[in-house]
Structure formats: structure tokens, C-alpha cells
Design a protein around this motif. Structure first.
Motif, PDB file in Angstrom:
ATOM      1  N   PHE A  55       0.816  -1.217   0.000  1.00  0.00           N
ATOM      2  CA  PHE A  55       0.000   0.000   0.000  1.00  0.00           C
ATOM      3  C   PHE A  55       0.854   1.274   0.000  1.00  0.00           C
ATOM      4  O   PHE A  55       0.317   2.377  -0.006  1.00  0.00           O
ATOM      5  N   LYS A  56       2.170   1.083   0.015  1.00  0.00           N
ATOM      6  CA  LYS A  56       3.084   2.227   0.006  1.00  0.00           C
ATOM      7  C   LYS A  56       3.742   2.435  -1.361  1.00  0.00           C
ATOM      8  O   LYS A  56       4.377   3.453  -1.592  1.00  0.00           O
ATOM      9  N   VAL A  57       3.581   1.457  -2.234  1.00  0.00           N
ATOM     10  CA  VAL A  57       4.190   1.536  -3.565  1.00  0.00           C
ATOM     11  C   VAL A  57       3.429   2.546  -4.420  1.00  0.00           C
ATOM     12  O   VAL A  57       2.198   2.601  -4.356  1.00  0.00           O
ATOM     13  N   PRO A  58       4.122   3.361  -5.203  1.00  0.00           N
ATOM     14  CA  PRO A  58       3.426   4.255  -6.132  1.00  0.00           C
ATOM     15  C   PRO A  58       2.452   3.457  -7.001  1.00  0.00           C
ATOM     16  O   PRO A  58       2.789   2.376  -7.496  1.00  0.00           O
ATOM     17  N   ARG A  59       1.263   3.967  -7.163  1.00  0.00           N
ATOM     18  CA  ARG A  59       0.190   3.218  -7.812  1.00  0.00           C
ATOM     19  C   ARG A  59       0.578   2.713  -9.201  1.00  0.00           C
ATOM     20  O   ARG A  59       0.178   1.628  -9.610  1.00  0.00           O
TER      21      ARG A  59
END
Length: 272
Positions: free
Chosen positions: A186-190
């Protein structure tokens, strides 16, 4: 070769090729006792003149791999003027290639190094895909170029390896109802995450075949329709939370899905 002779290796690139050839030849003469002095990245006449002076003083051979024609001609001329033996290690083969393929060489230094770098990037990406396959280490999620998320048997691993051969570092994360996905997802760039889904019928078929290959009964919960629907529903909820694009891999070849993933990646980068 009774004493340690000096050979100057000169290149408009690193000079590793020339040094390797000189060492190979030297081994044919009393164990290869030769002092190789490398002059790398020569870029003007002054660099070559420095080598000429040294080679003249030590009565040495110059072995060179220079593809920049102006520098090559200058070295040949100055070596002839000073009575120094200068050996072009590339020209005979370059000439043969030119005649055989009816095409002139690029004459750009460092091309081999570029190929080597490309090769090592591929190896690094493959090692990355293996290390961070199937959510083994969530730290890879934040380091990856691409993150694949999906239920079991949605081709996450084959896709990771295929993309690794194209020099992309890929981590993949299995989505299982009983296992909380890593916080890193949920922290990775979309734009770096791609969700993989599949039709229930196709997944049921694939999982039954998988169980059969393992010598297990196809009635196991892993392949049950109820379980598959539960997993797909859970996976889609996670993907919506992440906000990532989703690809349906049903009846798609790995190459086709990989092409879609790269198109998505390219689109996301251009929009940022």
C-alpha cells in the motif's frame, strides 16, 4: 621471452579486450612474463603521444583496440615514425566483418561495455525476481520496478521471470484471504502495481490440473469453486484498496500479459 618485456595496451575504451589478448599470447612465451601497462580511454593525440614516448624509451610493443579512426591513424603514423611495433587487434576482424556483411562498423568505443552492462542488468533482474517471488520478502516490493499482485495460478512467477529478462525488477505478492498483505503493497506508487485476475472457470481448470500433477485429488479445497470465488473476491478488494490497474489473464499468453503490463507502466510514467 627471457626477461619481463613491456607491452603497452592502448584503448579508447577500458582496454580489457586488448589486455586479455596480450595475456593469452604472452602465455605462449616462457610462461607469459610480460609487464602490461594499460592506457585506457585515450581521447586525443596528446594521450597517444604520452604512450609513444614511453614505448620508445622502453623499446616496447603497443597493442591497441582503437575504433576512432583519427586516433588510430595518428597512433599508426607516430609508431611508424618512431620505429615502434604497434599491433591493431581489432582491424583484421573488423575488415572481415565489413567484407562479409557489406556494412561499415559504428566505430564507437565502449560498445562491448554497453553490452556487458545490459547483460548484468538482466542477471540482476532475474536474481531479484527469484529472491522476491511469491511474497518471500516484502522489502522487495518497495525496491521493485513492477509489483504483481494476484491469487495463486495467475502467472505471477512466469510473468516476473519474463519481465526480468527484459531487465525489469519484479516482485510478486500472493493474495490469500487468510494472510494479510504486506504493508509495503500500500506504500508503492500506484503506477508500479498491477493486479492480476482470472475467470473462476479458468482458475478452477488450472488448479485441478495442478493438483493432478502433484498426485492429489481434484476435490481438494484449493480447487473448489467456492474457495476460488472467495479468493477472487478478496483479491479484487485488495486491488481496489491499492488503486492499481487490473489485468484479466484468462486465456492470455505470458507474452501478451507482459506487453499489457509494460504498456500500463509506460502510460503511468508519461502521465506523471
Amino acid at each position: 621471452m627471457n626477461k619481463k618485456e613491456v607491452v603497452y595496451v592502448v584503448s579508447d575504451s577500458v582496454g580489457e579486450t586488448a589486455e586479455f589478448v596480450v595475456k593469452a599470447v604472452a602465455t605462449q612465451f616462457n610462461g607469459g612474463q610480460v609487464d602490461i601497462r594499460r592506457s585506457s580511454y585515450v581521447e586525443d593525440h596528446e594521450d597517444i603521444e604520452d604512450v609513444i614516448i614511453l614505448a620508445r624509451q622502453t623499446k616496447s610493443i603497443i597493442a591497441y583496440t582503437i575504433v576512432i579512426q583519427d586516433l588510430k591513424k595518428y597512433l599508426d603514423r607516430r609508431a611508424a615514425e618512431e620505429g615502434i611495433m604497434a599491433v591493431d587487434l581489432l582491424n583484421p576482424l573488423l575488415s572481415a566483418f565489413t567484407k562479409k556483411f557489406d556494412k561499415d562498423p559504428n566505430n564507437q568505443p565502449g560498445m562491448m561495455r554497453k553490452l556487458d552492462d545490459d547483460y548484468f542488468r538482466k542477471i540482476e533482474a532475474i536474481e531479484f525476481a527469484v529472491k522476491y517471488d511469491d511474497g518471500r520478502d516484502p522489502r522487495g516490493v518497495l525496491r521493485a520496478d513492477i509489483v504483481l499482485a494476484g491469487v495463486s495460478r495467475t502467472s505471477k512467477t512466469p510473468l516476473s521471470m519474463y519481465l526480468a529478462h527484459k531487465r525489469f525488477k519484479v516482485a510478486n505478492v500472493p493474495l490469500v484471504p487468510e494472510v494479510k498483505p504486506p504493508d509495503e503493497l500500500f506504500k508503492v506508487p500506484r503506477g508500479k502495481v498491477v493486479g492480476l485476475i482470472i475467470s473462476p472457470d479458468k482458475l478452477n481448470e488450472i488448479r485441478k490440473e495442478r493438483l493432478k500433477a502433484l498426485g492429489l485429488t481434484s476435490q481438494a479445497n484449493y480447487a473448489s469453486y467456492e474457495r476460488i470465488l472467495e479468493e477472487l473476491d478478496y483479491a479484487e478488494k485488495i486491488m481496489k484498496r491499492v488503486g492499481c490497474p487490473i489485468i484479466n489473464v484468462s486465456n492470455k499468453a505470458v507474452e501478451e500479459t507482459a506487453s499489457q503490463i509494460l504498456d500500463i507502466l509506460k502510460s503511468e510514467r508519461s502521465s506523471n
